[in-house]
Design an enzyme around this catalytic site. Structure first.
Site, PDB file in Angstrom:
ATOM      1  N   GLY A   1       0.834  -1.192   0.000  1.00 11.19           N
ATOM      2  CA  GLY A   1       0.000   0.000   0.000  1.00 11.19           C
ATOM      3  C   GLY A   1       0.866   1.238   0.000  1.00 11.19           C
ATOM      4  O   GLY A   1       1.925   1.225   0.579  1.00 11.19           O
ATOM      5  N   THR A   2       0.432   2.300  -0.606  1.00  8.98           N
ATOM      6  CA  THR A   2       1.156   3.584  -0.574  1.00  8.98           C
ATOM      7  C   THR A   2       1.754   3.945  -1.922  1.00  8.98           C
ATOM      8  O   THR A   2       2.004   3.094  -2.764  1.00  8.98           O
ATOM      9  CB  THR A   2       2.355   3.509   0.427  1.00  8.98           C
ATOM     10  OG1 THR A   2       1.893   3.228   1.708  1.00  8.98           O
ATOM     11  CG2 THR A   2       3.137   4.801   0.457  1.00  8.98           C
TER      12      THR A   2
END
Lengths: 245, 235
Positions: B14-15
């Protein structure tokens, strides 16, 4: 809380302490290294790619490094493990220099050290995930050897790792001969690298060729090879069988 | 020996995180979404973390792992600075991160971007992906959102940008990644580090440029319905 769902450990049969000591799989990898003996020493070629799974993520990774005065190390496989091997070799060469006795480790000795390193890690089920090529020349004697991640090691007039074993070695078996000139050696390596570029998915078109002779080691600037696509069969592949591919 | 690679290719995190060097320093950028599965646990996280006055790190992957690694490195760097008697270099900070990432590679799931400025080398960016490889680059991208940015950077990156050009590039890139990556979202945070010091900037989601198939945000449908009719044309 994670940025994403956590991954389960692959091997949940063993306890947590044993788990932390095994390398499971490589993350950032380099592809083939190809090397051959020529008149004045060793020539080695490797591209500058660092793959992250199927993504060609890093395009400026140097996968060949000089070791001491007499050796050249090329590596494929996990780049972080290669970086760690270079640290081990830094220490080895440092201690060798500190003896200050006029002697210096030659390629045969470095190859032997690497073999022990790789094999001992394999025995602990925690390998350094690399295939290494170690070439060099000391007192006129040329040496070219290879070590795999499980400690298989041997020396030969020409060696390769990974896909290079399947694509480059057959070419070298046909066209290599004793006392190749520098130009012929380079052209032969480039022939191998071009085939790898066509047929290895993790190859990139940016390579370096390193040379080691009695005088020392030089590594070329990064460069790209021309490729040929203008076969009529490529332009019209389905002429004889419409609908095929 | 390479037979296992396809089965266990690294999975994305994620990110979206970015680090870019420019003529005089570095710009670090990140989104602000932290998710547990499908739920957004924190929509305004701070993913660019301080290590020293002049070195920051962008964190991606497991929140816990990346926080612990930066906490340890901040602690080591603090002691190192006291011993050294001057600010730590970016290279030292990056190598400490590498040491932890490499030696604990089986347990950690975090990709980090270290960026900063020191008087010896100026602005530098180091990428430390899964596995603990250390790669110094003029710019680097990371996190799951980065998949959507490889093509963008191949085209848009230029050597020798100014501070404003670099920051605009980073903001644009994070914004594009947010548009397509479900695990990225929220605001765009940037941190600019150069010889003069550190500047933190904040770009809320509604202030970013609109991309394909995105509409201008409205307060309510009612505002649209009650909007004045267009003027008749004079043909």
């Amino acid at each position: 809380m994670n940025f994403m769902a956590s991954k389960q450990p692959e091997n949940s049969l063993l306890g947590p302490e044993a788990d932390s000591q095994r390398t499971l799989y490589p993350n950032v990898t380099g592809t083939s290294v190809v090397a051959l003996k020529y008149k004045d020493g060793i020539l080695m070629a490797a591209d500058m790619g660092g793959s992250y799974g199927s993504t060609l993520r890093y395009k400026n990774v140097e996968r060949m490094k000089a070791i001491g005065k007499h050796s050249l190390l090329g590596a494929s496989g996990e780049i972080s493990d290669f970086q760690e091997i270079l640290r081990y070799l830094d220490d080895l060469i440092l201690y060798d220099n500190m003896w200050d006795d006029g002697n210096s480790l030659g390629p045969k000795e470095v190859h032997n050290y690497l073999t022990r390193l790789m094999y001992n890690r394999r025995n602990k089920f925690n390998p350094l995930w690399n295939s290494l090529v170690l070439g060099g020349i000391k007192n006129g004697e040329k040496y070219l050897g290879t070590v795999s991640m499980i400690g298989v090691n041997f020396e030969d007039d020409h060696v390769a790792t990974g896909f290079g074993n399947h694509l480059a070695r057959p070419i070298l078996r046909q066209e290599w001969h004793e006392n190749l000139s520098f130009e012929d050696g380079v052209r032969l390596l480039e022939k191998c690298m071009r085939v790898l570029l066509y047929r290895d998915r993790s190859a990139i078109n940016k390579l370096q060729i390193a040379k080691i002779t009695e005088e020392g080691m030089t590594i070329s600037q990064p460069y790209s090879l021309k490729t040929y696509w203008e076969f009529s069969a490529f332009e019209n592949p389905t002429q004889g069988a419409v609908g095929s591919w | 020996m390479d037979l296992n690679m396809n089965v266990n290719a690294p999975h994305s995190m994620g990110t979206t995180i970015i680090g870019v060097t420019y003529n005089g320093g570095v710009v670090l950028g990140a989104d602000s979404r932290t998710s547990t599965g499908m739920y957004v646990a924190n929509r305004a996280s701070e993913k660019i973390t301080q290590l020293t006055d002049n070195v920051y790190v962008c964190r991606s992957g497991s929140a816990a792992d990346s926080q612990l690694v930066s906490d340890y490195v901040r602690y080591f760097l603090h002691q190192h600075t006291i011993q050294l008697g001057q600010p730590a270099t970016v290279k030292v900070a990056a190598n400490l991160i590498r040491l932890l990432s490499y030696n604990n590679k089986n347990m950690l799931q975090t990709g980090l971007i270290v960026g900063g400025w020191d008087k010896y080398e100026g602005g530098k960016i180091y990428g430390i992906p899964l596995g603990g490889t250390l790669v110094e680059q003029p710019f680097t991208i990371g996190g799951s959102g980065s998949s959507y940015l490889y093509g963008f950077f191949d085209q848009a990156w230029k050597e020798g940008m100014t501070k404003d050009e670099a920051e605009q590039l980073v903001v644009k890139a994070v914004s594009l990644a947010i548009a397509r990556d479900g695990a990225s979202g929220g605001v765009v945070r940037t941190v600019i580090i150069n010889s003069e010091g550190v500047t933190r900037n904040f770009y809320p989601g509604d202030k970013l440029q609109l991309w394909h198939d995105e509409l201008e945000p409205q307060n309510s449908l009612l505002d649209i319905l009650n909007a004045p009719s267009p003027e008749p044309m004079n043909i």
